[in-house]
Design a protein around this motif. Structure first.
Motif, PDB file in Angstrom:
ATOM      1  N   ALA A  33       0.883  -1.340   0.205  1.00 27.24           N
ATOM      2  CA  ALA A  33      -0.062   0.007   0.150  1.00 27.24           C
ATOM      3  C   ALA A  33       0.954   1.248  -0.013  1.00 27.24           C
ATOM      4  CB  ALA A  33      -0.919   0.112   0.945  1.00 27.24           C
ATOM      5  N   SER A  34       0.188   2.215  -0.724  1.00 29.14           N
ATOM      6  CA  SER A  34       1.166   3.433  -0.674  1.00 29.14           C
ATOM      7  C   SER A  34       1.339   4.311   0.718  1.00 29.14           C
ATOM      8  CB  SER A  34       0.680   4.486  -1.852  1.00 29.14           C
ATOM      9  OG  SER A  34       0.622   3.899  -3.015  1.00 29.14           O
ATOM     10  N   PRO A  35       2.261   4.796   1.208  1.00 27.86           N
ATOM     11  CA  PRO A  35       1.978   5.745   2.316  1.00 27.86           C
ATOM     12  C   PRO A  35       1.100   6.822   2.239  1.00 27.86           C
ATOM     13  CG  PRO A  35       4.270   5.404   1.606  1.00 27.86           C
ATOM     14  CD  PRO A  35       3.295   5.023   0.546  1.00 27.86           C
ATOM     15  N   ILE A  36       0.574   7.137   3.611  1.00 28.53           N
ATOM     16  CA  ILE A  36      -0.333   8.147   3.625  1.00 28.53           C
ATOM     17  C   ILE A  36       0.007   9.053   4.475  1.00 28.53           C
ATOM     18  CG2 ILE A  36      -2.440   6.758   2.983  1.00 28.53           C
ATOM     19  CD1 ILE A  36      -3.256   6.577   5.826  1.00 28.53           C
ATOM     20  N   THR A  37       0.015  10.423   4.234  1.00 33.84           N
ATOM     21  CA  THR A  37       0.345  11.322   5.399  1.00 33.84           C
ATOM     22  C   THR A  37      -1.019  12.116   5.961  1.00 33.84           C
ATOM     23  OG1 THR A  37       0.379  12.946   3.407  1.00 33.84           O
ATOM     24  CG2 THR A  37       2.322  11.697   3.920  1.00 33.84           C
ATOM     25  N   ASP A 104      -3.167  -4.188   5.821  1.00 35.54           N
ATOM     26  CA  ASP A 104      -4.581  -5.061   6.053  1.00 35.54           C
ATOM     27  C   ASP A 104      -4.201  -6.115   7.179  1.00 35.54           C
ATOM     28  OD1 ASP A 104      -7.471  -5.714   4.722  1.00 35.54           O
ATOM     29  OD2 ASP A 104      -6.346  -7.770   4.948  1.00 35.54           O
ATOM     30  N   ARG A 105      -5.274  -6.029   8.239  1.00 36.92           N
ATOM     31  CA  ARG A 105      -4.931  -6.749   9.454  1.00 36.92           C
ATOM     32  C   ARG A 105      -5.009  -8.253   8.765  1.00 36.92           C
ATOM     33  NH1 ARG A 105      -7.699  -4.619  12.623  1.00 36.92           N
ATOM     34  NH2 ARG A 105      -6.459  -3.752  13.997  1.00 36.92           N
ATOM     35  N   GLU A 106      -6.194  -8.670   8.152  1.00 30.64           N
ATOM     36  CA  GLU A 106      -6.340  -9.856   7.874  1.00 30.64           C
ATOM     37  C   GLU A 106      -5.170 -10.647   6.984  1.00 30.64           C
ATOM     38  OE1 GLU A 106      -9.735 -12.661   5.475  1.00 30.64           O
ATOM     39  OE2 GLU A 106     -10.122 -10.686   5.883  1.00 30.64           O
ATOM     40  N   ARG A 107      -4.448  -9.887   5.930  1.00 33.28           N
ATOM     41  CA  ARG A 107      -3.544 -10.348   5.289  1.00 33.28           C
ATOM     42  C   ARG A 107      -2.109 -10.650   6.138  1.00 33.28           C
ATOM     43  NH1 ARG A 107       0.606  -8.530   1.605  1.00 33.28           N
ATOM     44  NH2 ARG A 107       0.074  -6.324   2.149  1.00 33.28           N
ATOM     45  N   PHE A 108      -1.994  -9.533   6.843  1.00 35.13           N
ATOM     46  CA  PHE A 108      -1.047  -9.662   7.830  1.00 35.13           C
ATOM     47  C   PHE A 108      -0.988 -10.789   8.794  1.00 35.13           C
ATOM     48  CE2 PHE A 108       0.800  -8.764  12.102  1.00 35.13           C
ATOM     49  CZ  PHE A 108       2.169  -8.466  11.827  1.00 35.13           C
ATOM     50  N   LEU A 109      -2.230 -11.326   9.449  1.00 39.84           N
ATOM     51  CA  LEU A 109      -2.330 -12.319  10.269  1.00 39.84           C
ATOM     52  C   LEU A 109      -2.297 -13.574   9.428  1.00 39.84           C
ATOM     53  CD1 LEU A 109      -5.186 -10.978  12.457  1.00 39.84           C
ATOM     54  CD2 LEU A 109      -2.816 -11.321  13.201  1.00 39.84           C
ATOM     55  N   ARG A 110      -2.603 -13.692   8.400  1.00 37.54           N
ATOM     56  CA  ARG A 110      -2.638 -14.901   7.412  1.00 37.54           C
ATOM     57  C   ARG A 110      -1.023 -15.423   7.258  1.00 37.54           C
ATOM     58  NH1 ARG A 110      -6.869 -13.246   4.163  1.00 37.54           N
ATOM     59  NH2 ARG A 110      -5.173 -12.584   2.454  1.00 37.54           N
ATOM     60  N   HIS A 111      -0.213 -13.930   6.983  1.00 40.16           N
ATOM     61  CA  HIS A 111       1.236 -14.185   7.146  1.00 40.16           C
ATOM     62  C   HIS A 111       1.719 -14.551   7.990  1.00 40.16           C
ATOM     63  CE1 HIS A 111       5.274 -12.860   6.607  1.00 40.16           C
ATOM     64  NE2 HIS A 111       5.212 -11.888   7.586  1.00 40.16           N
ATOM     65  N   VAL A 112       1.525 -14.192   9.253  1.00 38.00           N
ATOM     66  CA  VAL A 112       1.977 -14.822  10.513  1.00 38.00           C
ATOM     67  C   VAL A 112       1.606 -16.091  11.193  1.00 38.00           C
ATOM     68  CG1 VAL A 112       1.659 -14.329  12.933  1.00 38.00           C
ATOM     69  CG2 VAL A 112       1.806 -12.294  11.680  1.00 38.00           C
ATOM     70  N   TYR A 113       0.410 -16.379  10.759  1.00 33.57           N
ATOM     71  CA  TYR A 113      -0.214 -17.974  11.260  1.00 33.57           C
ATOM     72  C   TYR A 113       0.427 -18.961  10.044  1.00 33.57           C
ATOM     73  CZ  TYR A 113      -2.857 -15.398  14.787  1.00 33.57           C
ATOM     74  OH  TYR A 113      -3.219 -14.617  15.878  1.00 33.57           O
ATOM     75  N   ALA A 114       0.788 -18.476   9.060  1.00 36.74           N
ATOM     76  CA  ALA A 114       1.384 -19.477   8.115  1.00 36.74           C
ATOM     77  C   ALA A 114       2.870 -20.108   8.499  1.00 36.74           C
ATOM     78  CB  ALA A 114       1.363 -18.793   6.633  1.00 36.74           C
ATOM     79  N   ASP A 115       3.193 -19.235   9.596  1.00 34.16           N
ATOM     80  CA  ASP A 115       4.737 -19.832   9.902  1.00 34.16           C
ATOM     81  C   ASP A 115       4.627 -19.882  11.273  1.00 34.16           C
ATOM     82  OD1 ASP A 115       7.488 -19.787  10.708  1.00 34.16           O
ATOM     83  OD2 ASP A 115       7.984 -18.652   8.589  1.00 34.16           O
ATOM     84  N   LYS A 116       5.117 -21.051  11.859  1.00 33.75           N
ATOM     85  CA  LYS A 116       5.261 -21.231  13.233  1.00 33.75           C
ATOM     86  C   LYS A 116       6.185 -20.362  14.188  1.00 33.75           C
ATOM     87  CE  LYS A 116       3.595 -25.843  13.681  1.00 33.75           C
ATOM     88  NZ  LYS A 116       2.324 -25.548  14.587  1.00 33.75           N
ATOM     89  N   ARG A 117       7.322 -20.075  13.404  1.00 27.73           N
ATOM     90  CA  ARG A 117       8.351 -19.162  13.907  1.00 27.73           C
ATOM     91  C   ARG A 117       7.800 -17.536  14.004  1.00 27.73           C
ATOM     92  NH1 ARG A 117      11.867 -15.363  11.471  1.00 27.73           N
ATOM     93  NH2 ARG A 117      10.945 -16.126   9.392  1.00 27.73           N
ATOM     94  N   LEU A 118       6.885 -17.299  12.845  1.00 33.24           N
ATOM     95  CA  LEU A 118       6.530 -15.839  13.017  1.00 33.24           C
ATOM     96  C   LEU A 118       5.163 -16.044  14.245  1.00 33.24           C
ATOM     97  CD1 LEU A 118       6.099 -14.962   9.402  1.00 33.24           C
ATOM     98  CD2 LEU A 118       7.646 -14.119  11.163  1.00 33.24           C
ATOM     99  N   GLN A 119       4.583 -16.907  14.404  1.00 35.22           N
ATOM    100  CA  GLN A 119       3.377 -17.125  15.350  1.00 35.22           C
ATOM    101  C   GLN A 119       4.170 -16.797  16.903  1.00 35.22           C
ATOM    102  OE1 GLN A 119       1.061 -20.749  15.237  1.00 35.22           O
ATOM    103  NE2 GLN A 119       1.303 -20.495  12.917  1.00 35.22           N
ATOM    104  N   HIS A 120       5.390 -17.375  17.029  1.00 30.56           N
ATOM    105  CA  HIS A 120       6.193 -17.046  18.114  1.00 30.56           C
ATOM    106  C   HIS A 120       6.290 -15.615  18.414  1.00 30.56           C
ATOM    107  CE1 HIS A 120       8.993 -17.650  21.261  1.00 30.56           C
ATOM    108  NE2 HIS A 120       9.948 -17.036  20.399  1.00 30.56           N
ATOM    109  N   TYR A 121       6.817 -15.065  17.250  1.00 32.51           N
ATOM    110  CA  TYR A 121       7.204 -13.653  17.306  1.00 32.51           C
ATOM    111  C   TYR A 121       5.942 -12.800  17.708  1.00 32.51           C
ATOM    112  CZ  TYR A 121      11.788 -14.657  15.425  1.00 32.51           C
ATOM    113  OH  TYR A 121      13.151 -14.937  15.398  1.00 32.51           O
ATOM    114  N   TRP A 122       4.863 -13.247  17.213  1.00 31.12           N
ATOM    115  CA  TRP A 122       3.505 -12.456  17.467  1.00 31.12           C
ATOM    116  C   TRP A 122       3.060 -12.600  18.945  1.00 31.12           C
ATOM    117  CZ3 TRP A 122       0.751  -8.918  15.529  1.00 31.12           C
ATOM    118  CH2 TRP A 122      -0.642  -8.663  15.907  1.00 31.12           C
ATOM    119  N   SER A 123       3.219 -13.734  19.469  1.00 28.18           N
ATOM    120  CA  SER A 123       2.892 -13.977  20.769  1.00 28.18           C
ATOM    121  C   SER A 123       3.843 -13.312  21.612  1.00 28.18           C
ATOM    122  CB  SER A 123       2.719 -15.426  21.242  1.00 28.18           C
ATOM    123  OG  SER A 123       1.731 -16.285  20.377  1.00 28.18           O
TER     124      SER A 123
END
Length: 262
Positions: A33-37, A104-123
C-alpha cells in the motif's frame, strides 16, 4: 515506542525488544500500500476502518486518554493491533505531521499464522506490550501505596504523644480510651476509632497536647508521609477526621462555657 517519564531498567529492556520483534514479523511481508500522510487528527480510527493496521514511517502518533498523551509511537512501530476489538479505550492522535503505511490486518495475520516462527514472534510481541504497560502502570503509581501502619499496645497511664514533641505519626485508637492534656490540664478524651495527632502533621508545628492512655489501648500509628497519601487516595478518611475534629471543638467550647459560668 516510548513512554512519558523516566523509564526504568525493566521498561528499557522491554522497549528494546519491540522494534526487533516488529522487524521479524514484517520479514517477507509485502508492504504493497502507498504511504499516507496525516496532520492534526484527534482520533486515527475515526478516519479509518478498525480492520486496518499501520506501520509508522515518519512522525509521531500518541496513545491518548482524556487529553493526556500516555504512549508515543514513532518510526518502525506497528499500530492498530488492539483497535479491531472495538472496545472503549485511548485514541491514537497527533498534532503533527505523520506518515503511515496501511496494512490489511487479515492479510498480515494470514502471513503470521502461516509460519510457526512468526506465530512465536507475534505472541512474544503481544506479551511484551502487555508487560510493558503493566510495568509502566506500576511505576506511575509506585508512590500510591497502602500506608505502612504500625500497631502498638499501650499500657494504662503510658504517654502516647507528648506536648511539644515533633509530629511524625498520626494515630487511631483501635481499642481503649485516652485522655488529652494541655499544660497539665485535662481538656478532653479520645475513644475507639478516633484519629488524633493529625493537626501537628498538617501544620508542621510541635504537638499541642499530651495524650495519655486511660485504659490499656491498641493504637494504629501511620507515618506522616503515608497519612497524607491516605487522605489524597481516600477522601472518606478526610471526612472522618474532620468529623472528629468538629466534635472535639464542640466539646472544648462547652468546657470553656462551663468554666466561664463557674
Amino acid at each position: 515506542m516510548y513512554l512519558n517519564g523516566k523509564p526504568t531498567e525493566t521498561l528499557d529492556k522491554l522497549l528494546a525488544r519491540l522494534p526487533q520483534l516488529t522487524k521479524e514479523l514484517l520479514d517477507g511481508f509485502e508492504l504493497n500500500a502507498s504511504p499516507i500522510t496525516l496532520e492534526g487528527i484527534d482520533d486515527l480510527y475515526s478516519h479509518f476502518d478498525r480492520d486496518q493496521m499501520f506501520l509508522v514511517q515518519d512522525g509521531v502518533l500518541y496513545l491518548s486518554k482524556n487529553g493526556q498523551n500516555l504512549v508515543s509511537f514513532d518510526e518502525g512501530d506497528l499500530i492498530g493491533i488492539l483497535q479491531a476489538f472495538n472496545m472503549p479505550g485511548p485514541v491514537l492522535r497527533t498534532d503533527e505531521f505523520v506518515e503511515l503505511i496501511p496494512i490489511d490486518r487479515e492479510r498480515f495475520l494470514r502471513h503470521v499464522y502461516a509460519d510457526k516462527r512468526l506465530q512465536h514472534y507475534w505472541s512474544h510481541l503481544l506479551v511484551c506490550q502487555n508487560a510493558l504497560l503493566v510495568n509502566y502502570l506500576a511505576d506511575m503509581f509506585r508512590d500510591q501505596v497502602r500506608p505502612t501502619a504500625g500497631f502498638q499496645n499501650i499500657a494504662a497511664g503510658e504517654t502516647i504523644i507528648r506536648q511539644g514533641d515533633i509530629a511524625d505519626h498520626v494515630y487511631t485508637i483501635i481499642s481503649g480510651e485516652a485522655d488529652v492534656y494541655v499544660d497539665g490540664q485535662k481538656v478532653g478524651d479520645i475513644g475507639e476509632e478516633e484519629v488524633f495527632g493529625a493537626m501537628a502533621v498538617f501544620t508542621g508545628e510541635p504537638r499541642s497536647a499530651t495524650v495519655i492512655a486511660r485504659t490499656p489501648c491498641t493504637i494504629m500509628a501511620v507515618p506522616q508521609k503515608d497519612f497524607i497519601l491516605l487522605i489524597e487516595a481516600q477522601p472518606q478518611a478526610a471526612v472522618n477526621l474532620i468529623e472528629n475534629l468538629a466534635r472535639r471543638i464542640i466539646t472544648l467550647n462547652q468546657q470553656l462555657i462551663d468554666k466561664t459560668d463557674a
